[in-house]
Scaffold this active site. Structure first.
Site, mmCIF file in Angstrom:
data_model
loop_
_atom_site.group_PDB
_atom_site.id
_atom_site.type_symbol
_atom_site.label_atom_id
_atom_site.label_comp_id
_atom_site.label_asym_id
_atom_site.label_seq_id
_atom_site.Cartn_x
_atom_site.Cartn_y
_atom_site.Cartn_z
ATOM 1 C CE1 TYR A 35 0.945 -0.386 4.460
ATOM 2 C CE2 TYR A 35 -0.135 1.755 4.461
ATOM 3 C CZ TYR A 35 0.667 0.816 5.088
ATOM 4 O OH TYR A 35 1.190 1.094 6.327
ATOM 5 N NE ARG A 54 6.737 4.737 0.870
ATOM 6 C CZ ARG A 54 6.389 5.516 1.884
ATOM 7 N NH1 ARG A 54 7.253 5.783 2.836
ATOM 8 N NH2 ARG A 54 5.177 6.017 1.963
ATOM 9 N NE ARG A 101 -5.595 -19.877 3.163
ATOM 10 C CZ ARG A 101 -4.634 -20.652 3.671
ATOM 11 N NH1 ARG A 101 -4.549 -21.921 3.317
ATOM 12 N NH2 ARG A 101 -3.757 -20.156 4.529
ATOM 13 C CG HIS A 103 0.718 -20.819 1.518
ATOM 14 N ND1 HIS A 103 -0.349 -21.617 1.850
ATOM 15 C CD2 HIS A 103 1.069 -20.185 2.659
ATOM 16 C CE1 HIS A 103 -0.623 -21.482 3.134
ATOM 17 N NE2 HIS A 103 0.222 -20.616 3.653
ATOM 18 C CD GLU A 178 9.764 1.676 10.639
ATOM 19 O OE1 GLU A 178 9.636 2.694 9.956
ATOM 20 O OE2 GLU A 178 9.560 0.530 10.201
ATOM 21 C CG LEU A 202 8.000 2.680 5.006
ATOM 22 C CD1 LEU A 202 7.675 1.453 4.165
ATOM 23 C CD2 LEU A 202 6.746 3.464 5.313
HETATM 24 N N1 PDD Z 1 2.596 4.945 7.775
HETATM 25 N N2 PDD Z 1 7.300 3.681 9.220
HETATM 26 C C1 PDD Z 1 6.147 3.007 9.251
HETATM 27 C C2 PDD Z 1 6.142 1.633 9.805
HETATM 28 C C3 PDD Z 1 4.969 3.600 8.750
HETATM 29 O O1 PDD Z 1 3.811 2.898 8.761
HETATM 30 C C4 PDD Z 1 5.013 4.931 8.250
HETATM 31 C C5 PDD Z 1 3.801 5.626 7.712
HETATM 32 C C6 PDD Z 1 6.244 5.606 8.247
HETATM 33 C C7 PDD Z 1 6.393 7.013 7.718
HETATM 34 O O2 PDD Z 1 6.408 7.025 6.303
HETATM 35 P P1 PDD Z 1 5.872 8.293 5.503
HETATM 36 O O3 PDD Z 1 6.612 9.475 6.032
HETATM 37 O O4 PDD Z 1 6.226 8.008 4.099
HETATM 38 O O5 PDD Z 1 4.388 8.396 5.745
HETATM 39 C C8 PDD Z 1 7.366 4.949 8.733
HETATM 40 C C9 PDD Z 1 1.418 5.419 7.110
HETATM 41 C C10 PDD Z 1 1.101 6.863 7.290
HETATM 42 C C11 PDD Z 1 0.255 4.476 7.418
HETATM 43 O O6 PDD Z 1 0.527 3.292 7.530
HETATM 44 O O7 PDD Z 1 -0.899 4.919 7.514
#
Ligand code: PDD
Length: 280
Positions: A35, A54, A101, A103, A178, A202
């Site tokens: 996503y 990305r 279904r 895998h 993170e 991420l």
């Molecule tokens: N999530 N790390 C993780 C695990 C995240 O889920 C997100 C953002 C970020 C920050 O990435 P960015 O700056 O590109 O939004 C870092 C989004 C907002 C979500 O899952 O809704």
């Protein structure tokens, strides 16, 4: 009660209430998909190219072909936007609906593509700061892909909420990775630090914008490992994401961070970020 809005599903713009997918969709059965979350300020998509790059990297990581070009993606999102609001596009692509279904990757099926637009909800923590707790990072080694398989992330976030905090700051051993849904920055001895890109985080688009703004405006900053000891000693801690932007953490594990107020480096960076947004 569902919101009354139009969403995009596999080539059609339809009412949210009418957007249905098969129970055999691999996103539903396996979490087999990726996503993106792309902010749109007053109808203008923020750093769309970076988000779409990305997206491409996430698709490559799960061995799924990109069903659209960058220009086609822009054309798909545009009718969903409202130029009078601050919103975000949620885009999800799964491997699609297989006849049974199994895998193994199915052959000869197309992906399921879903996009919707939501308003960015006001988040008071962005101004007054939030509480965070440290939690052992129990996720996998493909955190660089924005996979819909978010069970570990939501359990970590819920653990934080259950402890009266708004975000979990994750760590593997002594090393900070993170947030459960955000990247992490600290200010230590006046230097802004965020962990380097790699399989444990991420690569956040907000993170990249902050590093760019720091460099362009003479703020000392570096991408480097952050240990738990450094996190605990930091003058400032921030968590960053597309939907919440730059959020100061004022309490970590029930101990004040710095003075317990959003810090001066956050004030400066938030002002730079808001000014930058207004130029795009
Ligand atoms: N999530 N790390 C993780 C695990 C995240 O889920 C997100 C953002 C970020 C920050 O990435 P960015 O700056 O590109 O939004 C870092 C989004 C907002 C979500 O899952 O809704």
């Amino acid at each position: 009660m569902l919101e009354n809005k139009t969403v995009y599903l596999n080539g059609d713009y339809i009412a949210l209430a009418d957007a249905k997918i098969s129970v055999l969709d691999r996103g539903f059965l396996f979490g087999d998909g990726i996503y993106e979350v792309i902010p749109a300020y007053k109808g203008r998509l923020f750093h769309l190219d970076a988000h779409l790059q990305r997206l491409q990297d996430s698709l490559t990581a799960i061995r799924l072909a990109n069903p659209h070009t960058f220009d086609e993606w822009r054309a798909i999102f545009t009718p969903l936007l409202d130029a009078s609001k601050d919103q975000y596009i949620y885009l999800q692509i799964t491997r699609g609906v297989a006849p049974k279904r199994d895998h193994a990757f199915p052959e000869h099926i197309g992906p399921t593509v879903f996009a919707m637009c939501s308003d960015i909800a006001p988040f008071p923590g962005k101004v007054i700061g939030i509480k965070a707790v440290t939690i052992d990072d129990k996720r996998w080694q493909l955190c660089n892909a924005k996979a819909i398989t978010l069970l570990a992330n939501i359990l970590h976030r819920q653990d934080a909420l259950d402890q009266g905090a708004a975000e979990a700051i994750l760590h593997r051993g002594e090393v900070v990775t993170e947030g459960a849904a955000s990247n992490v920055f600290i200010v230590l001895n006046g230097v802004l630090i965020t962990p380097p890109k790699g399989p444990d985080i991420l690569p956040g688009i907000t993170r990249d914008v902050i590093l760019m703004l720091a460099q362009n405006n003479g703020l000392a900053c570096k991408e480097d490992t952050i240990t738990l000891a450094q996190l605990n000693a930091a003058e400032e801690i921030w968590v960053t994401s597309s939907t919440r932007e730059i959020v100061p953490v004022i309490e970590l594990n029930q101990t004040l961070v710095g003075t317990g107020q959003p810090g001066p480096v956050w004030q400066r960076m938030d002002a730079l970020f808001q000014a930058y947004k207004a130029t795009l």
